[in-house]
Scaffold this motif. Sequence first.
Motif, PDB file in Angstrom:
ATOM      1  N   MET A  14       0.832  -1.201   0.000  1.00  0.00           N
ATOM      2  CA  MET A  14       0.000   0.000   0.000  1.00  0.00           C
ATOM      3  C   MET A  14       0.869   1.255   0.000  1.00  0.00           C
ATOM      4  O   MET A  14       0.605   2.206  -0.745  1.00  0.00           O
ATOM      5  CB  MET A  14      -0.932  -0.011   1.210  1.00  0.00           C
ATOM      6  N   ARG A  15       1.893   1.267   0.832  1.00  0.00           N
ATOM      7  CA  ARG A  15       2.785   2.422   0.868  1.00  0.00           C
ATOM      8  C   ARG A  15       3.430   2.648  -0.498  1.00  0.00           C
ATOM      9  O   ARG A  15       3.496   3.776  -0.995  1.00  0.00           O
ATOM     10  CB  ARG A  15       3.865   2.218   1.935  1.00  0.00           C
ATOM     11  N   THR A  16       3.907   1.583  -1.118  1.00  0.00           N
ATOM     12  CA  THR A  16       4.529   1.693  -2.431  1.00  0.00           C
ATOM     13  C   THR A  16       3.549   2.241  -3.458  1.00  0.00           C
ATOM     14  O   THR A  16       3.906   3.087  -4.292  1.00  0.00           O
ATOM     15  CB  THR A  16       5.061   0.323  -2.883  1.00  0.00           C
ATOM     16  N   ALA A  17       2.299   1.785  -3.403  1.00  0.00           N
ATOM     17  CA  ALA A  17       1.283   2.239  -4.352  1.00  0.00           C
ATOM     18  C   ALA A  17       0.997   3.728  -4.189  1.00  0.00           C
ATOM     19  O   ALA A  17       0.842   4.458  -5.174  1.00  0.00           O
ATOM     20  CB  ALA A  17      -0.004   1.437  -4.162  1.00  0.00           C
ATOM     21  N   LEU A  18       0.949   4.199  -2.956  1.00  0.00           N
ATOM     22  CA  LEU A  18       0.680   5.618  -2.717  1.00  0.00           C
ATOM     23  C   LEU A  18       1.887   6.480  -3.078  1.00  0.00           C
ATOM     24  O   LEU A  18       1.738   7.587  -3.600  1.00  0.00           O
ATOM     25  CB  LEU A  18       0.291   5.838  -1.252  1.00  0.00           C
ATOM     26  N   LEU A  19       3.085   5.967  -2.811  1.00  0.00           N
ATOM     27  CA  LEU A  19       4.299   6.716  -3.147  1.00  0.00           C
ATOM     28  C   LEU A  19       4.522   6.801  -4.654  1.00  0.00           C
ATOM     29  O   LEU A  19       5.270   7.658  -5.120  1.00  0.00           O
ATOM     30  CB  LEU A  19       5.522   6.071  -2.498  1.00  0.00           C
ATOM     31  N   ALA A  20       3.877   5.924  -5.405  1.00  0.00           N
ATOM     32  CA  ALA A  20       4.078   5.899  -6.857  1.00  0.00           C
ATOM     33  C   ALA A  20       3.501   7.136  -7.533  1.00  0.00           C
ATOM     34  O   ALA A  20       3.821   7.407  -8.696  1.00  0.00           O
ATOM     35  CB  ALA A  20       3.455   4.641  -7.454  1.00  0.00           C
ATOM     36  N   HIS A  21       2.653   7.883  -6.818  1.00  0.00           N
ATOM     37  CA  HIS A  21       2.030   9.077  -7.404  1.00  0.00           C
ATOM     38  C   HIS A  21       2.202  10.268  -6.467  1.00  0.00           C
ATOM     39  O   HIS A  21       2.076  10.127  -5.249  1.00  0.00           O
ATOM     40  CB  HIS A  21       0.541   8.839  -7.673  1.00  0.00           C
TER      41      HIS A  21
END
Length: 234
Positions: free
Chosen positions: A103-110
């Motif tokens: 989840m953290r990676t997904a949010l940091l992607a944008h």
Amino acid sequence: MSSPSTPPSADPARPPARGRPPRLDQTRTVEAALVLLDESGLDALTMRRLADAVGVQAGALYRHFATKQDLLTALAERMLAGCSAPPADPDWSGRLTALARRMRTALLAHRDGARVYAGTHSTGANTLGFAETLIGVLSEAGFGPREAARTALTVVHYTVGHTLEEQAALQPGDQGPADPEQLREAVTAAGLPHLTAALPVLTSADFTAQFEFGLGLLVQGLRALHRAGSGPAA
């Protein structure tokens, strides 16, 4: 019989399509919004700018998104694509931490991903699938439905909150980046010994280490409850 210069499918009586506004596609609109978000940030993402990007009048967007919050909910749903597959770790706590990291990676992607996600309540397949997998990991570990749900919310809130602070500190804008030297000078001038000792951590930009430490605390507490067989409700 058609003449060689006219394709068989052409209808000479039909007006040419040139000049027609493009058909508004929700998926394409969300992808365009993500591009604008990454380029300029959440504050600059307006319905008018998005309409210009997809080549329609601003009013046309409201057929798919009644408000900007509806658009943000669609963006949050899109960000979690690919996050719901059950992790392969044989240990339940390992699967739990893997989902939080995803989840953290997904949010940091944008850019401003955590700000977009915070406060949304998507009922789309990506969001519900992620929640199902997360609660399922806890349920299979022996937590009851109520405790599993509360634990899942705690993990999500911690992940979103940490990522909010991380993105605010690292991305350009009015909120950051923070100046560690300013904090160091203020603490030293105030003569605060405990803060002085903690400065190496407080001024560190290693957000992954900070995230992992907090996630480890959550997991340790859950493991202790799990071993005691009491569950969080007790």
